[in-house]
Design a protein around this motif. Structure first.
Motif, PDB file in Angstrom:
ATOM      1  N   ASP A 223       4.159  -6.893   4.381  1.00  0.00           N
ATOM      2  CA  ASP A 223       4.243  -7.448   5.729  1.00  0.00           C
ATOM      3  C   ASP A 223       3.518  -6.470   6.642  1.00  0.00           C
ATOM      4  OD1 ASP A 223       5.086  -9.121   7.835  1.00  0.00           O
ATOM      5  OD2 ASP A 223       6.902  -7.938   8.146  1.00  0.00           O
ATOM      6  N   ILE A 224       2.504  -6.947   7.357  1.00  0.00           N
ATOM      7  CA  ILE A 224       1.763  -6.087   8.285  1.00  0.00           C
ATOM      8  C   ILE A 224       1.650  -6.823   9.610  1.00  0.00           C
ATOM      9  CG2 ILE A 224      -0.293  -4.712   8.726  1.00  0.00           C
ATOM     10  CD1 ILE A 224      -0.942  -4.808   5.762  1.00  0.00           C
ATOM     11  N   ASP A 225       2.211  -6.223  10.646  1.00  0.00           N
ATOM     12  CA  ASP A 225       2.216  -6.831  11.979  1.00  0.00           C
ATOM     13  C   ASP A 225       1.468  -5.949  12.961  1.00  0.00           C
ATOM     14  OD1 ASP A 225       3.972  -8.996  11.254  1.00  0.00           O
ATOM     15  OD2 ASP A 225       5.627  -7.559  11.308  1.00  0.00           O
TER      16      ASP A 225
ATOM     17  N   LEU B 292       3.914  -1.701   8.886  1.00  0.00           N
ATOM     18  CA  LEU B 292       3.853  -2.111   7.481  1.00  0.00           C
ATOM     19  C   LEU B 292       5.250  -2.055   6.880  1.00  0.00           C
ATOM     20  CD1 LEU B 292       1.012  -0.566   8.100  1.00  0.00           C
ATOM     21  CD2 LEU B 292       0.730  -0.729   5.649  1.00  0.00           C
ATOM     22  N   GLY B 293       5.559  -3.039   6.049  1.00  0.00           N
ATOM     23  CA  GLY B 293       6.841  -3.052   5.372  1.00  0.00           C
ATOM     24  C   GLY B 293       6.760  -3.814   4.062  1.00  0.00           C
ATOM     25  N   SER B 294       7.646  -3.439   3.134  1.00  0.00           N
ATOM     26  CA  SER B 294       7.747  -4.129   1.849  1.00  0.00           C
ATOM     27  C   SER B 294       9.095  -3.816   1.230  1.00  0.00           C
ATOM     28  CB  SER B 294       6.640  -3.674   0.896  1.00  0.00           C
ATOM     29  OG  SER B 294       6.818  -4.258  -0.385  1.00  0.00           O
TER      30      SER B 294
ATOM     31  N   GLU C  88      -2.141  -9.758   3.497  1.00  0.00           N
ATOM     32  CA  GLU C  88      -0.789 -10.063   3.016  1.00  0.00           C
ATOM     33  C   GLU C  88      -0.826 -11.122   1.917  1.00  0.00           C
ATOM     34  OE1 GLU C  88       1.801  -9.470   7.140  1.00  0.00           O
ATOM     35  OE2 GLU C  88       0.963 -11.439   6.656  1.00  0.00           O
ATOM     36  N   ASP C  89      -1.624 -12.160   2.129  1.00  0.00           N
ATOM     37  CA  ASP C  89      -1.727 -13.243   1.146  1.00  0.00           C
ATOM     38  C   ASP C  89      -2.264 -12.742  -0.196  1.00  0.00           C
ATOM     39  OD1 ASP C  89      -0.755 -14.985   3.052  1.00  0.00           O
ATOM     40  OD2 ASP C  89      -2.716 -15.879   3.500  1.00  0.00           O
TER      41      ASP C  89
ATOM     42  N   HIS D 260       3.165  -1.872  -3.358  1.00  0.00           N
ATOM     43  CA  HIS D 260       2.554  -2.709  -2.328  1.00  0.00           C
ATOM     44  C   HIS D 260       2.191  -1.905  -1.083  1.00  0.00           C
ATOM     45  CE1 HIS D 260       4.255  -6.315  -4.527  1.00  0.00           C
ATOM     46  NE2 HIS D 260       2.961  -6.548  -4.428  1.00  0.00           N
ATOM     47  N   ILE D 261       3.052  -0.980  -0.685  1.00  0.00           N
ATOM     48  CA  ILE D 261       2.739  -0.153   0.491  1.00  0.00           C
ATOM     49  C   ILE D 261       1.518   0.724   0.209  1.00  0.00           C
ATOM     50  CG2 ILE D 261       3.554   1.802   1.893  1.00  0.00           C
ATOM     51  CD1 ILE D 261       4.668  -0.880   2.837  1.00  0.00           C
ATOM     52  N   ARG D 262       1.475   1.356  -0.953  1.00  0.00           N
ATOM     53  CA  ARG D 262       0.303   2.185  -1.297  1.00  0.00           C
ATOM     54  C   ARG D 262      -0.978   1.348  -1.308  1.00  0.00           C
ATOM     55  NH1 ARG D 262       1.946   7.175  -2.638  1.00  0.00           N
ATOM     56  NH2 ARG D 262       4.014   7.413  -3.557  1.00  0.00           N
TER      57      ARG D 262
END
Length: 185
Positions: free
Chosen positions: A115-117, A31-33, A97-98, A40-42
């Protein structure tokens, strides 16, 4: 005997279906932001905790933007248990994400709301036009490998066949740009 007859009768009429057990598999998500990053991360973590039975989080790091001049990123890895297949999980994450305003018509290295990969999915090795598991970024970027090694140091990389801790120790990656994020840890 009466229960067996009743069960067979229900099966013939289509009222009783055999169900397959859902096999739960571990997946590691990066996860990233860097846009309203804490919020957004929370929110992303909360969504994962609502939708997956078991979510375990790495320490959370702040890191410099990579590949462009931008705000610092907040990064972490989440291990989840999922019954989704890899492509289903990919679509779920894209939809998530959207919902948080992810723009897809921008450069690869650019600002991200969320962003979640999929980094790893069980011990699967998969290379398709839309999904690569394990994700190559594990071996390229400290902000991906370090939280993964912190979360599961004994996890074996399915291609390298070494533990995440060993890969981190021998990577030579510069961790000086990684800082534990005080609001999360």
């Amino acid at each position: 005997i009466e229960q067996t007859r009743r069960r067979k009768g229900l099966q013939r009429r289509g009222c009783l279906h055999r169900t397959r057990a859902i096999v739960m598999r571990p997946a590691w998500l990066g996860l990233g932001s860097n846009v309203n990053a804490e919020s957004h991360i929370r929110a992303g973590i909360e969504e994962l905790q609502k939708d997956f039975h078991k979510v375990i989080l790495s320490p959370v790091y702040t890191s410099n933007a990579v590949g462009f001049a931008g705000n610092d990123f907040i990064n972490l890895v989440a291990r989840v248990e999922t019954g989704m297949q890899p492509m289903e999980l990919r679509q779920y994450l894209r939809d998530l994400e959207d919902r948080f305003g992810r723009k897809r018509d921008v450069a690869k290295f650019s600002d991200r709301t969320l962003d979640i990969d999929i980094l790893l999915y069980d011990d699967l090795v998969l290379l398709s036009p839309v999904l690569e598991i394990p994700r190559a970024e594990i071996l390229k970027f400290a902000h991906v490998l370090k939280p993964l090694a912190d979360l599961d140091p004994d996890l074996i990389h399915p291609v390298e066949l070494r533990t995440m801790a060993d890969i981190w120790r021998s990577s030579g990656m510069d961790a000086s740009g990684l800082r534990l994020h005080p609001s999360f840890n």
